[in-house]
Write an enzyme that holds these catalytic residues in place. Structure first.
Site: not given
Length: 278
Positions: A11, A102, A140
């Site tokens: 992502k 991240g 997320d």
């Protein structure tokens, strides 16, 4: 039934605006999620007892973690509780994305586990309970469960799907450092620098920013070097840090330009993944 195999794609946050800290401890976000073609792989099969097997270049990073603390194991346990599934599952996580970087590695793995279990047990992939369960696992995880370009608000879990971006060449680079998400958010200066724009995703990304980039760069100065290399690369159209770091991404006009930048990153000894947005 044969094993179910699901990709857990990397992502990236094309833009990430932090608006305020919420009373529940989370932060109010506005972000653009995009997903790459490549990432980790999760394989799930029925078994007499639950077991998790870790493979891949980053398996050793997770090897010391208690299995019950792994997001994949937690996702499987919550799925079985929510949907009344008895019996065990053999899960293999082939770990190719760096940890705490991240790009949603753990969240993507959890989401892939949910998708695999849903397919294995006949649960619709758009089942509301599946997304509720994903939100309980992490901010997320719903976006990773959706797995497509989307605008995220709230904690990042209020999702608005957007048109696909197409086969866009992208390069991910990590300097080999793990950055704590909590530490990065803890160093955010609290200044609301304005909302995310409106319009086509790439136009919004170009005018956007990542508000977590300054605190992450203060914690890991290697990010400066990565961004300098990517921003100076021929053919780059957008270079930015993703999420809370330390992985950075660059979008290129051509695969040739992307691959040349990947080679430059490799010579620095950094982890790099030349891929495409999907």
């Amino acid at each position: 039934m044969t094993a179910i195999v699901e990709t857990a794609p990397a992502k990236i946050n094309l833009a990430l605006h932090v608006r305020r800290r919420r009373a529940d401890g989370y932060h109010e976000l506005e972000t653009l999620f995009a997903f790459c073609r490549d990432g980790d792989t999760v394989t799930v099969a029925l078994a007499e007892v639950d077991r998790l097997t870790l493979t891949g270049p980053f398996a050793a990073v997770l090897a010391g973690e208690a299995q019950e603390d792994n997001l994949v194991t937690r996702a499987a346990r919550r799925f079985c509780e929510r949907f009344g599934v008895a019996g065990g599952h053999a899960i293999t996580l082939d770990k190719h994305l760096p940890v705490a970087s991240g790009i949603g590695g753990g969240s993507a793995d959890a989401a892939a586990t949910l998708r695999a279990l849903a397919r294995l047990h006949g649960v619709a992939l758009d089942h509301a309970d599946l997304f509720s369960l994903a939100a309980d696992l992490g901010a997320d995880v719903p976006a990773c469960l959706l797995g497509r370009t989307a605008r995220g608000e709230g904690k990042g879990d209020a999702l608005q799907p957007l048109p696909p971006l197409g086969e866009v060449p992208v390069l991910l680079v990590n300097p080999g450092v793990a950055v704590s998400t909590a530490a990065v958010f803890g160093r955010w200066d609290g200044v609301d620098r304005g909302p995310l724009g409106e319009g086509a995703a790439m136009d919004v990304a170009a005018t956007g920013r990542n508000d977590l980039e300054p605190p992450a760069r203060a914690l890991a100065r290697q990010i400066d070097d990565v961004l300098a290399l990517l921003q100076a690369a021929p053919g780059v159209e957008l270079a930015r840090m993703s999420g809370s770091g330390a992985t950075c991404f660059a979008i290129f006009a051509s695969t040739h330009a992307r691959d040349a930048a990947a080679l430059a990153a490799r010579t620095q000894g950094w982890w790099e993944l030349p891929t495409f947005l999907r």
